[in-house]
Scaffold this active site. Structure first.
Site, PDB file in Angstrom:
ATOM      1  N   ASP A 118     -31.549   0.341   9.910  1.00  0.00           N
ATOM      2  CA  ASP A 118     -32.246  -0.076  10.897  1.00  0.00           C
ATOM      3  C   ASP A 118     -33.658   0.304  10.660  1.00  0.00           C
ATOM      4  O   ASP A 118     -34.117   1.512   9.916  1.00  0.00           O
ATOM      5  CB  ASP A 118     -31.562   0.609  12.192  1.00  0.00           C
ATOM      6  CG  ASP A 118     -30.450   0.042  12.409  1.00  0.00           C
ATOM      7  OD1 ASP A 118     -29.904  -1.102  12.183  1.00  0.00           O
ATOM      8  OD2 ASP A 118     -29.816   0.715  13.127  1.00  0.00           O
TER       9      ASP A 118
HETATM   10  N1  URA Z   1     -25.443   2.417  11.400  1.00  0.00           N
HETATM   11  C1  URA Z   1     -26.591   2.188  12.315  1.00  0.00           C
HETATM   12  O1  URA Z   1     -26.354   2.057  13.471  1.00  0.00           O
HETATM   13  N2  URA Z   1     -27.980   1.808  11.690  1.00  0.00           N
HETATM   14  C2  URA Z   1     -28.039   1.996  10.451  1.00  0.00           C
HETATM   15  O2  URA Z   1     -29.357   1.756  10.294  1.00  0.00           O
HETATM   16  C3  URA Z   1     -27.118   2.242   9.563  1.00  0.00           C
HETATM   17  C4  URA Z   1     -25.729   2.226   9.946  1.00  0.00           C
END
Ligand code: URA
Length: 230
Positions: A102
């Site tokens: 993310d």
């Molecule tokens: N889980 C999440 O919520 N975000 C990420 O970036 C990776 C795993």
């Protein structure tokens, strides 16, 4: 593509000649004699007939990046910097990301031009553990451990997550190991307890740990041994 098809597509060989070349052990792929007409070759393979080079083979490229927060796991974005913007490499359009993070997540990210390698890494059947360091807004209770181990129901996909390992590190920090890569998976797992994730960092993918020498935004090529881990 099969090696016999690759050879037959070349103007200099008929199908009959291809069959003979293979039987006579005159074809080498990446330095090894190949007789099996079904042998799979790739754009990365070096292919020779006797001492004549038929395909040089594109170099396969593999990088480890310490993704900083505030950049997008995409090859292009109209608004924000992308992880590819951090790479000073030629032909970046040939590269892709093996396992996204993310926008505000930091940590280990793998980037390559080898689609077969990245598929092995990311396909759910591989069940490769991904380890995250997590900090949350509220206290993380002991009950999280068994819930995450049993799985958390995700209504949107109508599925229960695979057993995950949670190690409590402090009142609001933990290390979580998951074998899947569902959309916002870690945040949604903590969301089950209405506990907001405020810091998320991927420490490892399978046996590969983020190099501690890499500051956020830095990257380096993987060693051949690291590539062979997957
Ligand atoms: N889980 C999440 O919520 N975000 C990420 O970036 C990776 C795993």
């Amino acid at each position: 593509m099969r090696v016999d098809r690759f050879l037959s597509n070349l103007p200099q060989f008929s199908r009959q000649q291809v069959r003979l070349l293979l039987i006579e052990k005159r074809i080498r792929v990446d330095g090894r004699i190949v007789c099996d007409p079904h042998h799979e070759i790739r754009a990365f393979s070096r292919i020779e007939c006797d001492d004549v080079l038929l395909q040089a083979g594109k170099p396969a490229r593999y990088f480890m990046l310490h993704k900083p927060p505030g950049c997008v796991s995409a090859t292009q974005d109209p608004e924000h910097p992308t992880v590819l913007d951090l790479l000073d490499e030629p032909d970046k359009q040939e590269l892709h990301i093996a396992g996204r993070l993310d926008f505000n997540t930091s940590g280990l990210m793998l980037i390559t031009n080898d689609g077969q390698w990245s598929r092995r890494l990311t396909q759910p059947q591989t069940k490769l553990p991904k380890v995250y360091y997590v900090e949350t807004e509220q206290v993380i209770g002991q009950e999280y451990v068994s819930r995450f181990n049993k799985g958390v129901y995700f209504a949107y996909e109508d599925l229960t997550t695979q057993p995950a390992g949670l190690e409590l590190l402090g009142p609001c920090s933990a290390r979580l190991s998951i074998v899947e890569g569902r959309y916002h998976q870690v945040k949604r797992m903590f969301g089950y307890f209405n506990n907001k994730v405020v810091h998320l960092h991927r420490e490892s993918i399978g046996p590969l740990l983020l190099d501690s020498q890499l500051a956020p935004g830095q990257y380096r090529p993987l060693s051949p041994q690291e590539v062979d881990l997957f």
